[in-house]
Design a protein around this motif. Structure first.
Motif, PDB file in Angstrom:
ATOM      1  N   ILE A 131      43.919  -5.779 -10.754  1.00  0.00           N
ATOM      2  CA  ILE A 131      44.806  -7.067 -10.279  1.00  0.00           C
ATOM      3  C   ILE A 131      43.871  -8.229  -9.905  1.00  0.00           C
ATOM      4  N   THR A 132      42.970  -7.616  -8.892  1.00  0.00           N
ATOM      5  CA  THR A 132      41.986  -8.872  -8.628  1.00  0.00           C
ATOM      6  C   THR A 132      41.274  -9.654  -9.804  1.00  0.00           C
ATOM      7  N   LEU A 133      41.018  -8.768 -10.745  1.00  0.00           N
ATOM      8  CA  LEU A 133      40.151  -9.177 -11.958  1.00  0.00           C
ATOM      9  C   LEU A 133      41.219 -10.277 -12.940  1.00  0.00           C
ATOM     10  N   GLN A 134      42.679  -9.701 -12.931  1.00  0.00           N
ATOM     11  CA  GLN A 134      43.480 -10.648 -13.507  1.00  0.00           C
ATOM     12  C   GLN A 134      43.745 -11.915 -12.779  1.00  0.00           C
ATOM     13  N   VAL A 135      43.760 -12.001 -11.477  1.00  0.00           N
ATOM     14  CA  VAL A 135      44.021 -13.254 -10.811  1.00  0.00           C
ATOM     15  C   VAL A 135      42.781 -14.080 -10.871  1.00  0.00           C
TER      16      VAL A 135
ATOM     17  N   MET B 104      40.989 -19.737 -16.082  1.00  0.00           N
ATOM     18  CA  MET B 104      41.568 -20.253 -17.192  1.00  0.00           C
ATOM     19  C   MET B 104      42.259 -21.551 -16.770  1.00  0.00           C
ATOM     20  N   LYS B 105      42.967 -21.618 -15.585  1.00  0.00           N
ATOM     21  CA  LYS B 105      43.421 -22.659 -15.072  1.00  0.00           C
ATOM     22  C   LYS B 105      42.518 -23.818 -14.794  1.00  0.00           C
ATOM     23  N   PHE B 106      41.339 -23.577 -14.138  1.00  0.00           N
ATOM     24  CA  PHE B 106      40.341 -24.286 -13.904  1.00  0.00           C
ATOM     25  C   PHE B 106      39.605 -24.849 -15.391  1.00  0.00           C
ATOM     26  N   GLN B 107      39.582 -24.339 -16.262  1.00  0.00           N
ATOM     27  CA  GLN B 107      39.158 -24.673 -17.683  1.00  0.00           C
ATOM     28  C   GLN B 107      39.903 -25.658 -18.231  1.00  0.00           C
ATOM     29  N   ARG B 108      41.327 -25.376 -18.022  1.00  0.00           N
ATOM     30  CA  ARG B 108      42.423 -26.111 -18.479  1.00  0.00           C
ATOM     31  C   ARG B 108      42.215 -27.543 -17.809  1.00  0.00           C
ATOM     32  N   ASP B 109      42.099 -27.448 -16.324  1.00  0.00           N
ATOM     33  CA  ASP B 109      42.196 -28.758 -15.618  1.00  0.00           C
ATOM     34  C   ASP B 109      40.949 -29.775 -15.930  1.00  0.00           C
ATOM     35  N   PHE B 110      39.917 -28.829 -16.061  1.00  0.00           N
ATOM     36  CA  PHE B 110      38.748 -29.362 -16.458  1.00  0.00           C
ATOM     37  C   PHE B 110      38.688 -30.283 -17.591  1.00  0.00           C
ATOM     38  N   GLU B 111      39.318 -29.616 -18.781  1.00  0.00           N
ATOM     39  CA  GLU B 111      39.436 -30.248 -19.877  1.00  0.00           C
ATOM     40  C   GLU B 111      40.477 -31.323 -19.841  1.00  0.00           C
ATOM     41  N   ASN B 112      41.450 -31.193 -18.941  1.00  0.00           N
ATOM     42  CA  ASN B 112      42.378 -32.332 -18.890  1.00  0.00           C
ATOM     43  C   ASN B 112      41.562 -33.553 -18.063  1.00  0.00           C
TER      44      ASN B 112
END
Length: 596
Positions: A6-10, A16-24
Motif C-alpha cells: 500500500i505504501t509503495l502504491q501511494v 506519477m502526479k509529480f511527473q505530470r505536474d512537472f511536465e505541465n
C-alpha cells in the motif's frame, strides 16, 4: 507485507502526479506552447509548424537585439558625446522646423535620423567614456558576430532536425492504433478534453488524406500538361512582378533626382508599397495556379513556397540593385560636398585655412555646418521603412481579409441568396506558404539592414511578438481548417534550408559594402577610414604586441584561409553523409522489425 505494498502504491501515485505536474510546469515555461497546441489540435500540424517556426525566429531575434542594444546602442547613449555636440549629432537648420512632426518621425527622418537608431549618429572616437569602450570595434564585431551566430544556429538546428527525423514510424495498422490508443484517460479538464477530441479528429483526417494520396490513380498525360501550364502561368507572374519592380525603382530614382519634396506620399513610398502589395497578392495567384497541378498537399506546399521564394528573392535583389545605384550617386555627391566644405571653411577663416582644422569656428552653429550625404543611414532608413510598411500591410490584411470577411460571412449568411460559408466568399484558410515566406524574407532584411540601422532587431522583436498574438487570434476566430488537411514533416528543415539560403544572400551586400565601398567621411563610427574593416588593423596596431600582429597577418593570408575553407567543406560533407547513413540504418531496422 500488505502495508508495504500500500505504501509503495501511494509513493508511485505521488511520483506519477509529480511527473505530470512537472511536465505541465515545463510546458507552461515554453512561450506560447499552449496556444500552439490548441492551434495544432484544430488545424493540424501543418499550420502549427508555422507558429513553431515563428517562435524559433523570435528567440533568434532576442539574441540579436541583446547584442546590438547592449554593445552598440547603450554604450553610445550613455558614454558617447550627447546630442548637439557634433554636426552628425545635430539636426540641420533646414530640417529643424519639421524634425518632430509625426509624418517626419513616421518616415524615420528628422530627430529619429539623428539618434542612436541609425549608423550616422555614431562618432568615430576610438574609445568613449571612463571605461575606454572601443565603440567602432564593438560596432564592427557585433555586425560580424550577429551574422556568424545566425549561421551557427540555423545549421545546428538543421543538423538536429535531420538527426531527429531518422527514427522512422511504424505505419502498420495505422487507423487501429489511432482508434484505440489516442485518448488520454488522465485528462480531467473539459477544455483540454475538447482540444484532445479535435486533435484526434484532425489526425484521422491527415491519415485519410495520406492513404488516399497513396492509392490515387490519375491520367498521367493530362496531369503533365496541366503542370506544365501551371508552371508557365507562374513564370509569367514572376516575370511581370520583376518588370513592375524594375519600373517602379526607375521611377523612384527619377523622383529622387527631381526632389521628393515635389511629390506626395505615394511617390515617396511607391517602392515599399508595391513590394508589400506584390507580396500580399501574388501568393494568392500562385495558390489558384497550384490547383491545376493536383499534387499531394505537402508537395504542393513546397512548390508554393518555392514560387513565392523566387518572387520575394527577385523583388529583394531588385531593391538592393536600386540601393547600390543610389549609393554610387551619394558617393559622387560626397566628392562635391567635400570640395564645397573646404571652400566654406576657407571663407570662414578669411582665406587662409589653418593646419589640422577639423571643424568650424566656435561662433558657427553646428546646425549650419554643411553635411555630406550619409549613404549608410540612407540604406538603414530604407530597410526600416520597408520592414514597417510590410508589418502594417500584414496586419491590415489580417483585419480586413480575415476578420471583416469572417464577420460578413457569419452575420449575412442568413439573409443572402446563397450559402456564404460553403460558397463565395466563405471563410479564409490560413496561408501557410505566404506567411512562412514573409517571415523568412523579413528576417533577411533584418540581417541585411541591421549593420546600418541597429534598431532593426528591436523592431523585429516587436513585430514577431505582436504577430504571434494577432495571428493566433485570427486563426482561431476567423479561419477554418484546410479542405485537405495533411500532416507536416516532423522537422522544419525545408523552412530552415530557405532561411539558410536567404542568410547567405543577405550577407553578400553587407560584405561587399564593408570590403569595397568607402564609408562616409563625416558620419558613422568608421568615418575617416578608407574601408570599414580597417578598424581591425587599427586595433591590432595599438592594442596588441608585434608578435601577435605577425601571427594574425600570417593566419589571414589567402594561402592559409583557402585550405581551411576546403577543410570545413569536407567536414560538413562528411557530417551530412553520417546523418544520412544513420537515417537509412534506422529505416532498415524498422522495416526488418515490421517484417518479423
Amino acid at each position: 507485507p500488505k502495508e508495504y505494498l500500500i505504501t509503495l502504491q501511494v509513493k508511485v501515485k505521488k511520483w506519477m502526479k509529480f511527473q505530470r505536474d512537472f511536465e505541465n510546469f515545463r510546458t507552461a515555461c515554453i512561450p506560447w506552447e499552449m496556444k500552439i497546441k490548441e492551434i495544432e489540435s484544430h488545424f493540424g500540424s501543418s499550420v502549427a509548424s508555422y507558429f513553431i517556426f515563428l517562435r524559433w525566429m523570435y528567440g533568434i531575434n532576442i539574441i540579436l537585439f541583446g547584442l546590438t542594444f547592449g554593445l552598440v546602442m547603450v554604450p553610445e547613449a550613455l558614454m558617447g558625446k550627447p546630442y548637439g555636440t557634433l554636426p552628425r549629432k545635430t539636426v540641420p537648420r533646414a530640417e529643424e522646423a519639421t524634425a518632430m512632426n509625426f509624418a517626419t518621425l513616421w518616415d524615420f527622418s528628422g530627430l529619429a535620423q539623428y539618434s542612436v537608431l541609425f549608423y550616422g549618429y555614431y562618432n568615430n572616437q576610438r574609445t568613449i567614456g571612463w571605461l575606454k569602450f572601443r565603440l567602432p570595434l564593438s560596432y564592427f564585431l557585433v555586425g560580424v558576430g550577429s551574422i556568424g551566430y545566425s549561421f551557427m544556429v540555423v545549421i545546428r538546428t538543421m543538423a538536429k532536425n535531420a538527426h531527429d527525423d531518422g527514427g522512422g514510424d511504424d505505419n502498420s495498422f495505422n487507423f487501429s492504433w489511432k482508434m484505440f490508443t489516442s485518448w488520454d484517460y488522465l485528462i480531467g479538464n473539459p477544455e483540454t478534453a475538447d482540444n484532445k477530441f479535435a486533435s484526434i479528429t484532425t489526425s484521422f483526417k491527415e491519415a485519410i488524406v495520406e492513404e488516399q494520396e497513396s492509392r490515387k490513380e490519375e491520367n498521367v498525360h493530362l496531369t503533365r500538361f496541366l503542370r506544365v501550364l501551371a508552371n508557365f502561368f507562374a513564370f509569367c507572374t514572376l516575370a511581370g512582378s520583376g518588370y513592375l519592380i524594375y519600373f517602379v525603382v526607375r521611377r523612384s530614382q527619377q523622383f529622387a533626382l527631381e526632389g521628393l519634396e515635389n511629390y506626395g506620399w505615394w511617390e515617396r513610398n511607391e517602392v515599399n508599397m508595391v513590394m508589400s502589395l506584390l507580396g500580399m497578392f501574388c501568393p494568392t495567384v500562385f495558390d489558384v495556379i497550384s490547383a491545376l497541378e493536383n499534387y499531394h498537399p505537402r508537395i504542393a506546399l513546397r512548390w508554393q513556397l518555392g514560387r513565392i521564394f523566387a518572387l520575394f528573392l527577385g523583388n529583394l535583389y531588385t531593391f538592393i540593385i536600386a540601393l547600390m545605384d543610389e549609393i554610387n550617386l551619394k558617393l559622387e555627391e560626397e566628392k562635391i560636398v567635400r570640395q564645397n566644405m573646404t571652400i566654406w571653411l576657407t571663407n570662414l577663416y578669411n582665406g587662409t585655412l589653418p593646419e589640422n582644422v577639423t571643424g568650424p569656428p566656435p561662433h558657427v552653429s553646428l546646425a549650419d555646418v554643411p553635411r555630406g550625404p550619409c549613404w549608410e543611414t540612407m540604406v538603414g532608413q530604407e530597410f526600416v521603412r520597408l520592414t514597417v510598411s510590410d508589418t502594417v500591410t500584414t496586419y491590415i490584411t489580417i483585419l480586413i481579409g480575415d476578420f471583416l470577411k469572417a464577420v460578413f460571412v457569419r452575420f449575412f449568411n442568413y439573409c443572402w441568396c446563397w450559402d456564404l460559408e460553403y460558397g463565395f466568399p466563405s471563410y479564409s484558410e490560413f496561408d501557410i506558404s505566404g506567411n512562412v515566406l514573409g517571415l523568412i524574407f523579413n528576417q533577411g532584411m533584418i540581417w541585411m539592414g541591421s549593420f546600418y540601422a541597429p534598431c532593426l532587431p528591436a523592431i523585429n522583436v516587436i513585430r514577431l511578438h505582436t504577430s504571434m498574438y494577432l495571428q493566433c487570434w485570427a486563426v482561431m476566430c476567423c479561419n477554418v481548417p484546410h479542405e485537405r488537411v495533411f500532416k507536416a514533416s516532423r522537422s522544419n528543415n525545408f523552412y530552415m534550408a530557405m532561411l539558410l539560403f536567404i542568410l547567405f544572400l543577405s550577407t553578400l551586400p553587407v560584405v561587399y559594402t564593408v570590403v569595397s565601398v568607402p564609408p562616409s567621411f563625416d558620419c558613422g563610427p568608421f568615418s575617416g577610414k578608407t574601408r570599414m574593416f580597417e578598424v581591425i588593423g587599427e586595433t591590432l596596431e595599438h592594442d596588441f604586441p608585434s608578435w601577435f600582429r605577425k601571427v594574425f597577418r600570417l593566419l589571414s593570408n589567402p594561402g592559409v584561409i583557402l585550405p581551411f575553407i576546403l577543410l570545413m567543406v569536407y567536414v560538413q560533407y562528411t557530417f551530412i553523409l553520417q546523418i544520412k547513413n544513420k537515417i537509412n540504418n534506422r529505416k532498415i531496422t524498422v522495416l526488418v522489425q515490421n517484417a518479423n
